[in-house]
Design a protein around this motif. Structure first.
Motif, PDB file in Angstrom:
ATOM      1  N   ARG A  38      34.198  74.825  19.136  1.00 37.63           N
ATOM      2  CA  ARG A  38      34.167  73.601  19.949  1.00 37.63           C
ATOM      3  C   ARG A  38      32.728  73.098  20.096  1.00 37.63           C
ATOM      4  O   ARG A  38      32.444  71.912  19.923  1.00 37.63           O
ATOM      5  CB  ARG A  38      34.802  73.887  21.312  1.00 37.63           C
ATOM      6  CG  ARG A  38      35.035  72.680  22.170  1.00 37.63           C
ATOM      7  CD  ARG A  38      35.848  72.958  23.428  1.00 37.63           C
ATOM      8  NE  ARG A  38      35.446  74.152  24.165  1.00 37.63           N
ATOM      9  CZ  ARG A  38      36.143  75.297  24.218  1.00 37.63           C
ATOM     10  NH1 ARG A  38      37.283  75.405  23.555  1.00 37.63           N
ATOM     11  NH2 ARG A  38      35.707  76.311  24.899  1.00 37.63           N
ATOM     12  N   GLN A  39      31.787  74.034  20.375  1.00 37.68           N
ATOM     13  CA  GLN A  39      30.400  73.625  20.552  1.00 37.68           C
ATOM     14  C   GLN A  39      29.779  73.154  19.232  1.00 37.68           C
ATOM     15  O   GLN A  39      29.038  72.175  19.208  1.00 37.68           O
ATOM     16  CB  GLN A  39      29.584  74.767  21.163  1.00 37.68           C
ATOM     17  CG  GLN A  39      29.909  74.994  22.620  1.00 37.68           C
ATOM     18  CD  GLN A  39      28.966  75.971  23.287  1.00 37.68           C
ATOM     19  OE1 GLN A  39      27.876  76.230  22.805  1.00 37.68           O
ATOM     20  NE2 GLN A  39      29.400  76.521  24.418  1.00 37.68           N
ATOM     21  N   HIS A  85      26.327  70.888  19.381  1.00 38.01           N
ATOM     22  CA  HIS A  85      25.494  71.473  20.425  1.00 38.01           C
ATOM     23  C   HIS A  85      25.951  72.905  20.692  1.00 38.01           C
ATOM     24  O   HIS A  85      27.142  73.172  20.776  1.00 38.01           O
ATOM     25  CB  HIS A  85      25.620  70.638  21.700  1.00 38.01           C
ATOM     26  CG  HIS A  85      24.957  71.258  22.895  1.00 38.01           C
ATOM     27  ND1 HIS A  85      23.611  71.198  23.091  1.00 38.01           N
ATOM     28  CD2 HIS A  85      25.475  71.963  23.939  1.00 38.01           C
ATOM     29  CE1 HIS A  85      23.319  71.839  24.220  1.00 38.01           C
ATOM     30  NE2 HIS A  85      24.438  72.314  24.746  1.00 38.01           N
ATOM     31  N   LEU A  86      24.988  73.837  20.812  1.00 35.94           N
ATOM     32  CA  LEU A  86      25.291  75.212  21.216  1.00 35.94           C
ATOM     33  C   LEU A  86      24.530  75.523  22.492  1.00 35.94           C
ATOM     34  O   LEU A  86      23.397  75.064  22.681  1.00 35.94           O
ATOM     35  CB  LEU A  86      24.875  76.216  20.133  1.00 35.94           C
ATOM     36  CG  LEU A  86      25.709  76.279  18.867  1.00 35.94           C
ATOM     37  CD1 LEU A  86      25.076  77.243  17.870  1.00 35.94           C
ATOM     38  CD2 LEU A  86      27.131  76.697  19.167  1.00 35.94           C
ATOM     39  N   ASP A  87      25.147  76.310  23.376  1.00 34.87           N
ATOM     40  CA  ASP A  87      24.455  76.756  24.580  1.00 34.87           C
ATOM     41  C   ASP A  87      23.258  77.626  24.186  1.00 34.87           C
ATOM     42  O   ASP A  87      23.294  78.325  23.162  1.00 34.87           O
ATOM     43  CB  ASP A  87      25.383  77.589  25.469  1.00 34.87           C
ATOM     44  CG  ASP A  87      26.499  76.755  26.095  1.00 34.87           C
ATOM     45  OD1 ASP A  87      26.362  75.514  26.145  1.00 34.87           O
ATOM     46  OD2 ASP A  87      27.498  77.360  26.534  1.00 34.87           O
ATOM     47  N   ILE A 110      22.233  71.257  14.516  1.00 33.59           N
ATOM     48  CA  ILE A 110      22.753  72.563  14.921  1.00 33.59           C
ATOM     49  C   ILE A 110      23.640  73.195  13.851  1.00 33.59           C
ATOM     50  O   ILE A 110      23.626  74.408  13.658  1.00 33.59           O
ATOM     51  CB  ILE A 110      23.469  72.471  16.294  1.00 33.59           C
ATOM     52  CG1 ILE A 110      23.510  73.832  16.971  1.00 33.59           C
ATOM     53  CG2 ILE A 110      24.867  71.914  16.156  1.00 33.59           C
ATOM     54  CD1 ILE A 110      22.193  74.313  17.441  1.00 33.59           C
ATOM     55  N   GLU A 111      24.382  72.373  13.105  1.00 34.49           N
ATOM     56  CA  GLU A 111      25.247  72.912  12.047  1.00 34.49           C
ATOM     57  C   GLU A 111      24.409  73.504  10.910  1.00 34.49           C
ATOM     58  O   GLU A 111      24.715  74.582  10.394  1.00 34.49           O
ATOM     59  CB  GLU A 111      26.181  71.818  11.523  1.00 34.49           C
ATOM     60  CG  GLU A 111      27.282  72.372  10.649  1.00 34.49           C
ATOM     61  CD  GLU A 111      28.284  71.286  10.249  1.00 34.49           C
ATOM     62  OE1 GLU A 111      28.801  71.400   9.136  1.00 34.49           O
ATOM     63  OE2 GLU A 111      28.526  70.368  11.050  1.00 34.49           O
ATOM     64  N   GLU A 112      23.335  72.796  10.524  1.00 36.51           N
ATOM     65  CA  GLU A 112      22.436  73.320   9.482  1.00 36.51           C
ATOM     66  C   GLU A 112      21.775  74.612   9.950  1.00 36.51           C
ATOM     67  O   GLU A 112      21.658  75.573   9.193  1.00 36.51           O
ATOM     68  CB  GLU A 112      21.359  72.288   9.132  1.00 36.51           C
ATOM     69  CG  GLU A 112      21.860  71.072   8.414  1.00 36.51           C
ATOM     70  CD  GLU A 112      20.783  70.003   8.282  1.00 36.51           C
ATOM     71  OE1 GLU A 112      19.675  70.172   8.846  1.00 36.51           O
ATOM     72  OE2 GLU A 112      21.049  68.984   7.633  1.00 36.51           O
ATOM     73  N   VAL A 136      31.761  86.209  21.848  1.00 41.66           N
ATOM     74  CA  VAL A 136      32.329  85.002  22.479  1.00 41.66           C
ATOM     75  C   VAL A 136      33.618  84.647  21.752  1.00 41.66           C
ATOM     76  O   VAL A 136      33.862  85.095  20.630  1.00 41.66           O
ATOM     77  CB  VAL A 136      31.357  83.786  22.448  1.00 41.66           C
ATOM     78  CG1 VAL A 136      30.085  84.077  23.206  1.00 41.66           C
ATOM     79  CG2 VAL A 136      31.079  83.324  21.046  1.00 41.66           C
ATOM     80  N   GLN A 137      34.413  83.825  22.391  1.00 43.54           N
ATOM     81  CA  GLN A 137      35.653  83.386  21.750  1.00 43.54           C
ATOM     82  C   GLN A 137      35.314  82.428  20.610  1.00 43.54           C
ATOM     83  O   GLN A 137      34.435  81.570  20.742  1.00 43.54           O
ATOM     84  CB  GLN A 137      36.561  82.697  22.762  1.00 43.54           C
ATOM     85  CG  GLN A 137      37.112  83.641  23.803  1.00 43.54           C
ATOM     86  CD  GLN A 137      38.027  82.921  24.779  1.00 43.54           C
ATOM     87  OE1 GLN A 137      38.164  81.706  24.748  1.00 43.54           O
ATOM     88  NE2 GLN A 137      38.669  83.694  25.640  1.00 43.54           N
ATOM     89  N   GLN A 138      36.048  82.582  19.520  1.00 44.22           N
ATOM     90  CA  GLN A 138      35.793  81.735  18.357  1.00 44.22           C
ATOM     91  C   GLN A 138      36.044  80.267  18.691  1.00 44.22           C
ATOM     92  O   GLN A 138      35.332  79.388  18.218  1.00 44.22           O
ATOM     93  CB  GLN A 138      36.668  82.197  17.186  1.00 44.22           C
ATOM     94  CG  GLN A 138      36.263  81.608  15.854  1.00 44.22           C
ATOM     95  CD  GLN A 138      37.163  80.468  15.413  1.00 44.22           C
ATOM     96  OE1 GLN A 138      38.354  80.446  15.714  1.00 44.22           O
ATOM     97  NE2 GLN A 138      36.604  79.524  14.702  1.00 44.22           N
ATOM     98  N   SER A 139      37.000  79.998  19.556  1.00 46.25           N
ATOM     99  CA  SER A 139      37.305  78.612  19.922  1.00 46.25           C
ATOM    100  C   SER A 139      36.117  77.967  20.656  1.00 46.25           C
ATOM    101  O   SER A 139      35.819  76.796  20.438  1.00 46.25           O
ATOM    102  CB  SER A 139      38.563  78.545  20.779  1.00 46.25           C
ATOM    103  OG  SER A 139      38.407  79.291  21.968  1.00 46.25           O
ATOM    104  N   LYS A 140      35.437  78.739  21.497  1.00 47.14           N
ATOM    105  CA  LYS A 140      34.270  78.209  22.212  1.00 47.14           C
ATOM    106  C   LYS A 140      33.152  77.882  21.232  1.00 47.14           C
ATOM    107  O   LYS A 140      32.541  76.815  21.299  1.00 47.14           O
ATOM    108  CB  LYS A 140      33.786  79.228  23.251  1.00 47.14           C
ATOM    109  CG  LYS A 140      32.574  78.781  24.025  1.00 47.14           C
ATOM    110  CD  LYS A 140      32.149  79.808  25.065  1.00 47.14           C
ATOM    111  CE  LYS A 140      30.948  79.339  25.838  1.00 47.14           C
ATOM    112  NZ  LYS A 140      30.529  80.301  26.874  1.00 47.14           N
ATOM    113  N   LEU A 141      32.892  78.800  20.305  1.00 42.79           N
ATOM    114  CA  LEU A 141      31.845  78.583  19.303  1.00 42.79           C
ATOM    115  C   LEU A 141      32.184  77.369  18.447  1.00 42.79           C
ATOM    116  O   LEU A 141      31.342  76.494  18.224  1.00 42.79           O
ATOM    117  CB  LEU A 141      31.675  79.832  18.442  1.00 42.79           C
ATOM    118  CG  LEU A 141      30.620  79.780  17.341  1.00 42.79           C
ATOM    119  CD1 LEU A 141      29.227  79.586  17.930  1.00 42.79           C
ATOM    120  CD2 LEU A 141      30.664  81.056  16.511  1.00 42.79           C
TER     121      LEU A 141
END
Length: 170
Positions: A32-33, A38-40, A3-5, A25-30
């Motif tokens: 954290r995921q 993992h991203l929603d 997911i990071e790549e 979206v909040q930067q903290s949520k992004l």
């Protein structure tokens, strides 16, 4: 691809803060995921749209969807999405008895027929439309006709003592 790549490739190295603002979206949520690896699916969809990519393609790349999930829609759904011009072209292909030959569908009954029950071109009715012999007018002929109409406006209606009016509305 992890997911990071994926995130770095689609956002072209933009900061998490900038991406979060773009997708709302909040930067903290992004963050954290991303840290959890993992991203929603909704975030992936929003990122894809924000960066001009198709959401389905990106959901495939990130493992949310399998290729089988992106099969074609049903006929009724596809017809509902078709433009009138697309429907017209397809109907024209199917209703023209010559279409079977023109569109290389010989030996494929049901593809181009007037009726699904018609299996043979010889069974299809062909209607001959009357042709009209209309010759194009030159610019001089058109100009002369306009002049004549302007000089004799009574020529447009016969002199029959009938008063012509608009029809009454129902």
């Amino acid at each position: 691809m992890n997911i990071e790549e994926w995130f770095k490739s689609i956002t072209v190295g933009e900061s998490q803060r900038s991406v979060a603002e773009k997708i709302g979206v909040q930067q903290s949520k992004l963050s954290r995921q991303l840290n959890a690896g993992h991203l929603d699916a909704e975030i992936i969809r929003d990122i894809a749209r924000a960066y001009g990519s198709k959401a389905g393609d990106e959901l495939l790349k990130t493992g949310f969807l399998d290729p089988d999930d992106l099969t074609l829609v049903g006929v009724e759904e596809a017809l509902g999405m078709a433009k009138n011009s697309q429907l017209w072209v397809e109907m024209s292909k199917r209703s023209d008895p010559e279409s079977r030959r023109l569109y290389r569908a010989e030996g494929k009954p049901g593809v181009i027929d007037l009726d699904d029950e018609v299996l043979d071109e010889e069974d299809a009715q062909v209607f001959e439309f009357p042709t009209r012999n209309v010759a194009p007018l030159s610019d001089d002929e058109i100009a002369a006709a306009i002049c004549e109409a302007n000089e004799r406006p009574q020529a447009a209606h016969p002199a029959d003592d009938i008063e012509y009016t608009e029809p009454e509305l129902p």
